[in-house]
Write a protein that holds these residues in place. Structure first.
Motif, mmCIF file in Angstrom:
data_model
loop_
_atom_site.group_PDB
_atom_site.id
_atom_site.type_symbol
_atom_site.label_atom_id
_atom_site.label_comp_id
_atom_site.label_asym_id
_atom_site.label_seq_id
_atom_site.Cartn_x
_atom_site.Cartn_y
_atom_site.Cartn_z
ATOM 1 N N VAL A 51 0.836 -1.206 0.000
ATOM 2 C CA VAL A 51 0.000 0.000 0.000
ATOM 3 C C VAL A 51 0.872 1.258 0.000
ATOM 4 O O VAL A 51 0.597 2.233 -0.706
ATOM 5 C CB VAL A 51 -0.960 -0.014 1.206
ATOM 6 C CG1 VAL A 51 -1.682 1.324 1.338
ATOM 7 C CG2 VAL A 51 -1.976 -1.142 1.063
ATOM 8 N N PRO A 87 -2.293 4.420 -3.066
ATOM 9 C CA PRO A 87 -3.620 4.654 -3.647
ATOM 10 C C PRO A 87 -4.353 5.734 -2.860
ATOM 11 O O PRO A 87 -3.967 6.065 -1.732
ATOM 12 C CB PRO A 87 -4.312 3.297 -3.481
ATOM 13 C CG PRO A 87 -3.700 2.738 -2.223
ATOM 14 C CD PRO A 87 -2.264 3.199 -2.244
ATOM 15 N N PRO A 88 -5.401 6.304 -3.435
ATOM 16 C CA PRO A 88 -6.214 7.256 -2.664
ATOM 17 C C PRO A 88 -6.765 6.589 -1.404
ATOM 18 O O PRO A 88 -7.054 5.392 -1.402
ATOM 19 C CB PRO A 88 -7.345 7.624 -3.632
ATOM 20 C CG PRO A 88 -6.821 7.286 -4.993
ATOM 21 C CD PRO A 88 -5.900 6.116 -4.809
ATOM 22 N N ARG A 89 -6.875 7.370 -0.343
ATOM 23 C CA ARG A 89 -7.420 6.855 0.921
ATOM 24 C C ARG A 89 -8.698 7.614 1.253
ATOM 25 O O ARG A 89 -8.677 8.556 2.041
ATOM 26 C CB ARG A 89 -6.405 7.014 2.053
ATOM 27 C CG ARG A 89 -5.199 6.080 1.955
ATOM 28 C CD ARG A 89 -4.248 6.330 3.101
ATOM 29 N NE ARG A 89 -3.115 5.436 3.092
ATOM 30 C CZ ARG A 89 -3.010 4.340 3.847
ATOM 31 N NH1 ARG A 89 -3.983 4.017 4.664
ATOM 32 N NH2 ARG A 89 -1.935 3.590 3.785
ATOM 33 N N ARG A 104 -12.548 4.441 4.659
ATOM 34 C CA ARG A 104 -12.457 3.256 3.802
ATOM 35 C C ARG A 104 -11.077 2.620 3.921
ATOM 36 O O ARG A 104 -10.086 3.285 4.162
ATOM 37 C CB ARG A 104 -12.673 3.619 2.335
ATOM 38 C CG ARG A 104 -14.076 4.014 1.968
ATOM 39 C CD ARG A 104 -14.131 4.175 0.464
ATOM 40 N NE ARG A 104 -15.334 4.825 0.016
ATOM 41 C CZ ARG A 104 -16.467 4.204 -0.209
ATOM 42 N NH1 ARG A 104 -16.536 2.906 -0.024
ATOM 43 N NH2 ARG A 104 -17.536 4.868 -0.622
ATOM 44 N N ASN A 105 -11.042 1.313 3.672
ATOM 45 C CA ASN A 105 -9.780 0.614 3.559
ATOM 46 C C ASN A 105 -9.171 0.923 2.190
ATOM 47 O O ASN A 105 -9.867 0.865 1.181
ATOM 48 C CB ASN A 105 -10.029 -0.897 3.687
ATOM 49 C CG ASN A 105 -8.797 -1.653 4.095
ATOM 50 O OD1 ASN A 105 -8.200 -1.367 5.117
ATOM 51 N ND2 ASN A 105 -8.413 -2.621 3.289
ATOM 52 N N PRO A 106 -7.875 1.251 2.114
ATOM 53 C CA PRO A 106 -7.290 1.463 0.792
ATOM 54 C C PRO A 106 -7.223 0.160 0.010
ATOM 55 O O PRO A 106 -7.087 -0.925 0.567
ATOM 56 C CB PRO A 106 -5.891 1.991 1.108
ATOM 57 C CG PRO A 106 -5.591 1.506 2.485
ATOM 58 C CD PRO A 106 -6.912 1.452 3.207
ATOM 59 N N LEU A 107 -7.350 0.247 -1.281
ATOM 60 C CA LEU A 107 -7.282 -0.858 -2.243
ATOM 61 C C LEU A 107 -8.533 -1.724 -2.278
ATOM 62 O O LEU A 107 -9.089 -1.964 -3.337
ATOM 63 C CB LEU A 107 -6.063 -1.763 -1.993
ATOM 64 C CG LEU A 107 -4.710 -1.246 -2.457
ATOM 65 C CD1 LEU A 107 -3.632 -2.313 -2.218
ATOM 66 C CD2 LEU A 107 -4.735 -0.865 -3.934
ATOM 67 N N GLN A 161 -12.325 -3.195 -0.253
ATOM 68 C CA GLN A 161 -13.345 -2.999 0.778
ATOM 69 C C GLN A 161 -14.097 -4.289 1.105
ATOM 70 O O GLN A 161 -15.035 -4.284 1.894
ATOM 71 C CB GLN A 161 -14.361 -1.930 0.330
ATOM 72 C CG GLN A 161 -13.786 -0.542 0.164
ATOM 73 C CD GLN A 161 -13.043 -0.394 -1.160
ATOM 74 O OE1 GLN A 161 -13.548 -0.805 -2.198
ATOM 75 N NE2 GLN A 161 -11.866 0.196 -1.121
#
Length: 550
Positions: free
Chosen positions: A358, A363-365, A369-372, A374
């Protein structure tokens, strides 16, 4: 310092990691060979992630690991206390806290001491399970004993995930039985020495990550997850809360033995495993209910391919992200073949910590939310029977209720004599119970179809209708400061302006998992916004901010 120790300390990190493994095979530690200084060990990569998540939501129970066993027979409470104390003495990680030093977490090991074993009611035991942990101060283990009657008790242990994983629970259960039996019978416990301790594992991990093998593994993950899709657009019934913690709930379905066996036979014919079949079914389900074409699913792997780690207690497991594009496959059998390749490649590189992947992908966060990914999917091993403990029958119990949700949706499956038990854990702040029950029914139907005819064409009907209008109207009303809004009223006619339009787009995009809201602008009305939630792809432009509106 001897010349040999000095030479060992000058080795490149990856070579020190290799030396540690050779020492472990001889029953020696890095500290005994002079590899380590006297300071605390660094946190492992998994522990780094746990500290980060804990600081974002310190009151969440999402990463509590509860264990409960029914003890039937004449219980010797003093022997049980002794066994718990010995267990904690053997495994340093059970008395470890994670304070920050120079901004980074380290493992601070407390001296061995008895574990408080509280005699409590079932309600008090549940409260112990849900009480927050302080990762910086510890302890990260709590024990309770619920007396049912003269010959029945329930032992409850609650760990923070920062110090155990699923494999560790099996190790601890077996050792606790042996330590209790030894205490009752007055003999010495027959257990192997603990080499390595978890602190040295963390040192090894940091050194190994500096080597060529880890570099190759990281390159694989960066290629596998290049250009990741946005958040999975599962149709939510309510806007996403602003905070990271979400209430969890569980819906269970049972695939009967005949269907379970048919799916296992399908796996064998295709050279796959039951987990690969489970994952393929889950990704087809997600593609159907969300309309997404590119789906990322996280799964937990034990990450203990090295025999030296089989007796280690601690957070060793790793999450790998498995990418699937079920809409590109003509049949379930074809998609299963693609899933098989994805899984085998991921297994080869499972030692690269998710936290490292990660950080490199960046990646956008999105908030909350969980990155990458869900969603998650894991097939857990069938629990092994627990041996009797000096006249006690030990029966593992499933925890009551649900903890806070780690992800929007997780599928956890366990095989048993009565079939394949599939638990859908979901964020109850987002999804209605009836919605998840419908998804579970669809999953069961997909399983039957795949088992009966895996070469049939996959059907991609539009996602089922989803009435999100009440929740969307509430978002409109909240931002406009109105008690209620007409579903067909124009946003700007209701008093909206350009800044509120941007805030509305952000709330709807985050709350309902729809990519494209910010780029397209705010919807014209609550009814139009709710209608768009039923479309798998946003095809029509939403209302842009008109010129001259402020």
């Amino acid at each position: 310092m001897t010349a040999a120790v000095e030479a060992a300390r000058r080795l490149p990190p990856a070579q020190r990691a290799e030396l540690r493994v050779r020492l472990w095979r001889r029953g020696l530690t890095g500290a005994a060979a002079g590899l380590d200084d006297a300071g605390p060990a660094p946190a492992s990569c998994g522990q780094d992630a746990m500290v980060y998540l804990h600081r974002r939501a310190p009151g969440s129970t999402a990463y509590h690991t509860p264990v409960a066993c029914r003890l039937t027979g004449q219980l010797d409470v003093d022997a049980l206390r002794h066994a718990l104390a010995e267990l904690v003495r053997r495994h340093e990680v059970l008395r470890t806290s994670l304070p920050l030093r120079d901004g980074r977490p380290v493992q601070l090991v407390a001296p061995a001491a008895p574990v408080p074993l509280e005699s409590c009611t079932a309600a008090a035991a549940a409260a112990l399970r849900r009480a927050p942990f302080d990762l910086a101060a510890g302890p990260l283990l709590r024990a309770g004993l619920v007396r049912l009657d003269e010959r029945g008790s329930v032992l409850t242990l609650t760990f923070h995930h920062a110090i155990v994983d699923g494999w560790s629970v099996g190790v601890l259960t077996r050792e606790l039985v042996e330590l209790y039996t030894a205490a009752v019978t007055g003999r010495a416990a027959v257990l192997p020495p603990v080499v390595p301790q978890y602190g040295e594992y963390a040192r090894w991990q940091r050194e190994w990550l500096a080597g060529e093998q880890a570099e190759r593994g990281l390159r694989f993950w960066l290629a596998h997850l290049a250009d990741p899709p946005g958040p999975l657009p599962l149709p939510a019934g309510r806007p996403r809360p602003a905070g990271p913690a979400l209430r969890g709930a569980v819906h269970e379905v049972l695939l009967p033995p005949a269907l379970r066996d048919d799916l296992a036979a399908l796996a064998r014919r295709c050279g796959a495993t039951p987990f690969m079949v489970l994952l393929a079914l889950f990704q087809v389900l997600l593609a159907r209910v969300s309309g997404a074409a590119d789906i990322l699913v996280g799964t937990q792997l034990a990450n203990r391919r090295r025999a030296e780690l089989h007796g280690l207690v601690g957070y060793v497991s790793n999450v790998v992200v498995l990418r699937g594009r079920p809409r590109q496959a003509p049949t379930f059998a074809a998609f299963l073949a693609a899933v098989r390749t994805t899984c085998l490649d991921a297994y080869e590189h499972q030692e690269i910590p998710l936290d490292v992947v990660v950080r490199e992908l960046a990646p956008p966060r999105p908030p909350g939310r969980n990155p990458l990914f869900q969603v998650g999917c894991t097939l857990h091993p069938t629990p092994e029977p627990v041996p009797a403990a000096a006249g006690l029958t030990v029966t593992p119990l499933a925890p009551d209720g649900a903890d806070d949700a780690r992800l929007d949706l997780e599928l956890d499956a366990v095989d048993g004599a009565d079939g394949l038990r599939c638990a859908f854990t979901y964020a109850a702040d987002l999804f209605d119970a009836a919605t998840v029950a419908g998804w579970a029914d669809t999953f069961t139907a997909l399983a039957r179809q795949a088992a009966a005819d895996p070469d049939a064409d996959l059907e991609w009907a539009p996602p089922p209708d989803h009435d999100a209008e009440p929740a969307v109207r509430q978002v409109f009303a909240d931002l406009l400061g109105l008690p209620a809004v007409d579903p067909d009223a124009d946003f700007f006619a209701l008093g909206g302006h350009s800044l509120l339009a941007l805030r509305l787009a952000e709330r709807l995009g985050d709350g309902f998992s729809l990519s494209g809201w910010l780029a397209a602008g705010a919807p014209a009305s609550a009814r139009r916004a709710a209608a768009l939630l039923r479309e798998p792809v946003l095809r029509e432009p939403m209302l842009s901010v008109p010129d001259g509106r402020t």
